[in-house]
Design a protein around this motif. Structure first.
Motif, PDB file in Angstrom:
ATOM      1  N   SER A   3       3.282 -51.873  91.304  1.00  0.00           N
ATOM      2  CA  SER A   3       4.377 -52.310  90.421  1.00  0.00           C
ATOM      3  C   SER A   3       5.699 -51.710  90.877  1.00  0.00           C
ATOM      4  CB  SER A   3       4.133 -51.847  88.985  1.00  0.00           C
ATOM      5  OG  SER A   3       2.904 -52.251  88.554  1.00  0.00           O
TER       6      SER A   3
ATOM      7  N   LEU B 221       1.041 -54.703  76.219  1.00  0.00           N
ATOM      8  CA  LEU B 221       2.245 -54.161  76.843  1.00  0.00           C
ATOM      9  C   LEU B 221       2.073 -54.109  78.363  1.00  0.00           C
ATOM     10  CD1 LEU B 221       5.054 -52.976  76.464  1.00  0.00           C
ATOM     11  CD2 LEU B 221       4.021 -50.726  76.212  1.00  0.00           C
TER      12      LEU B 221
ATOM     13  N   GLN C 294       0.249 -56.044  80.185  1.00  0.00           N
ATOM     14  CA  GLN C 294       0.362 -57.401  80.712  1.00  0.00           C
ATOM     15  C   GLN C 294       1.805 -57.892  80.719  1.00  0.00           C
ATOM     16  OE1 GLN C 294      -2.364 -58.895  82.129  1.00  0.00           O
ATOM     17  NE2 GLN C 294      -2.952 -56.789  81.732  1.00  0.00           N
TER      18      GLN C 294
ATOM     19  N   ARG D 173       3.598 -56.368  83.606  1.00  0.00           N
ATOM     20  CA  ARG D 173       3.168 -56.999  84.861  1.00  0.00           C
ATOM     21  C   ARG D 173       3.838 -58.372  85.038  1.00  0.00           C
ATOM     22  NH1 ARG D 173      -3.129 -55.875  86.314  1.00  0.00           N
ATOM     23  NH2 ARG D 173      -3.470 -54.028  85.063  1.00  0.00           N
ATOM     24  N   ARG D 174       4.023 -59.085  83.918  1.00  0.00           N
ATOM     25  CA  ARG D 174       4.692 -60.394  84.024  1.00  0.00           C
ATOM     26  C   ARG D 174       6.140 -60.228  84.468  1.00  0.00           C
ATOM     27  NH1 ARG D 174       2.500 -61.304  78.954  1.00  0.00           N
ATOM     28  NH2 ARG D 174       0.381 -62.064  79.173  1.00  0.00           N
TER      29      ARG D 174
ATOM     30  N   VAL E 241       7.270 -57.791  86.266  1.00  0.00           N
ATOM     31  CA  VAL E 241       7.206 -57.408  87.688  1.00  0.00           C
ATOM     32  C   VAL E 241       6.991 -58.662  88.541  1.00  0.00           C
ATOM     33  CG1 VAL E 241       5.864 -56.108  89.396  1.00  0.00           C
ATOM     34  CG2 VAL E 241       6.407 -55.066  87.199  1.00  0.00           C
ATOM     35  N   GLN E 242       6.134 -59.553  88.083  1.00  0.00           N
ATOM     36  CA  GLN E 242       5.901 -60.810  88.796  1.00  0.00           C
ATOM     37  C   GLN E 242       7.181 -61.631  88.898  1.00  0.00           C
ATOM     38  OE1 GLN E 242       3.250 -62.540  90.278  1.00  0.00           O
ATOM     39  NE2 GLN E 242       2.467 -60.469  90.416  1.00  0.00           N
TER      40      GLN E 242
END
Lengths: 162, 263
Positions: free
Chosen positions: B41, B89, B91, B94-95, B97-98
């Motif tokens: 991340s 949180l 997830q 991570r979204r 970061v994506q």
């Protein structure tokens, strides 16, 4: 036969209940809680089958974790977007032998009393419990990790497709 | 990932990128993420914002990142708070970061987005969580062989125990001390309740009601971290799991000693 099926259904159901309960503690969304329940039921069901077949707890836990990991990572991951590995891990939480660890530490506490009763038995039992805890946690971790590594699903959605 | 035509970054820009990278990594760490995911991340955020990623040090209580470009190099560190598990949180971070890999975002925009998800990510109400945890422990009890008469006492004890743990940790109490206190209370209530109900498995009920304290996710993450090449983090996690369990067991032992029950 009916008794064995009842026992299997009982273990699978309460494995699912425990996994879903911990799913709420881990703040999973409502939809994912159903998957947590299913994952816990599958894991405990498979472990119970293994134990009933005479396998050790460690072997049964490893096979259950590995099968769950393959199910989740191999077949269900498009529905479990974006982190299927967390569902598999939560499904395996009911297999973590916390009760053994507590009993092992209690046994070690008992040895420190002024006049310990049956010291040798207590030492052997405590060491046995500690080893079982260590090996079972390792079996669960390995069972979860190996299929995920092989299927390259360890990290992000993006990397899953790499 | 660093584009050759991207504008040159000064030390101030690198500092902002480092801090926002660390913020994303810290949020994932505090939500129960594995070390490999934390590292990836931070790297994704830093590279996505145009910096050259030089390295990340993952400690149990702090994170440090080094970033650079052709001319500058900086290192920044942040302190990590209490480790927990918060799937939604994790997830959501991570979204974000994506998104950095696909959208052109500035460090300020990423910071605003992280603030937003920290405030808006839904949580289950504490009483609901407590009841669910109680049910999970009662389910655990059945898996351990506890009889039906002890089911409700375990459910009640663990529900109260989880609520007490939530309260104590919210008051910044040391997690080990909180574990000992909660285990003592759970063991006391469940054993007395099971006795009153006429259960034959009072000792197992004592242990089952305390299983909410077993740090299952950190225990498996410890092994995965070591496998993934982060032995320091994995070892620290394993030791913290052991410490929590020693304190929790001390609570069970004390309750057993007071009541004269051998758990």
């Amino acid at each position: 036969m009916i008794e064995a099926v009842e026992h299997l259904a009982h273990q699978a159901f309460f494995g699912g209940v425990a996994a879903a309960g911990f799913g709420i503690l881990f703040n999973f969304g409502t939809r994912d809680l159903l998957w947590c329940f299913a994952a816990g039921a599958i894991a405990l069901g498979l472990r119970t089958l293994g134990l009933d077949a005479g396998w050790s707890l460690e072997a049964a836990s490893f096979v259950a974790a590995a099968c769950l990991s393959v199910c989740v990572a191999g077949f269900l991951h498009p529905r479990l977007d974006p982190a299927p590995d967390m569902i598999a891990l939560t499904g395996c939480i009911p297999m973590v032998p916390g009760a053994f660890l507590a009993q092992a530490i209690l046994g070690l506490f008992a040895l420190t009393s002024p006049n310990p009763d049956k010291e040798i038995t207590t030492v052997v039992l405590s060491v046995e419990y500690l080893l079982r805890v260590a090996f079972t946690i390792c079996a669960i971790g390995t069972g979860l990790a190996v299929p995920l590594h092989i299927l390259k699903l360890m990290n992000f959605r993006g990397s899953a497709a790499e | 990932m660093n584009e050759s035509n991207s504008p040159r970054l000064d030390r101030q820009d690198l500092g902002k990128i480092a801090l926002v990278s660390l913020r994303a990594a810290r949020m994932i760490m505090e939500s129960g993420g594995r070390a490999q995911v934390i590292a990836k991340s931070a790297q994704t955020v830093a590279c996505g914002l145009g910096a050259e990623f030089l390295g990340l040090r993952i400690g149990y209580a702090s994170l440090a990142i080094s970033l650079g470009d052709d001319a500058n190099m900086i290192t920044r560190m942040v302190v990590v708070g209490r480790h927990g598990v918060n799937h939604r949180l994790d997830q959501a971070v991570r979204r974000v970061v994506q998104r950095i890999t696909t959208e052109r975002m500035t460090p300020g925009e990423v910071e605003v987005e992280l603030d937003r998800i920290a405030q808006t990510t839904p949580k289950h109400p504490p009483l609901f969580v407590a009841a669910a945890t109680g049910l999970a422990c009662a389910g655990f009890g059945r898996l351990l062989g506890v009889d039906w008469l002890a089911f409700v006492p375990i459910l009640l004890a663990s529900t109260l125990g989880q609520h007490a743990r939530h309260y104590l940790l919210g008051k910044q109490m040391n997690p080990c001390v909180a574990a000992a206190m909660v285990a003592f209370g759970c063991a006391l209530i469940s054993s007395q309740g099971a006795k009153l109900a006429g259960s034959d498995t009072v000792n197992l009920a004592m242990i089952a009601s305390c299983l909410l304290l077993v740090p299952g996710v950190p225990a498996t993450n410890a092994q995965t971290d070591i496998m993934d090449g982060h032995p320091t983090m994995g070892s620290a996690r394993a030791v913290s799991v052991l410490m929590i369990m020693i304190f929790a067991t001390a609570g069970i032992w004390l309750a057993g000693a007071i009541l004269g029950v051998h758990p």
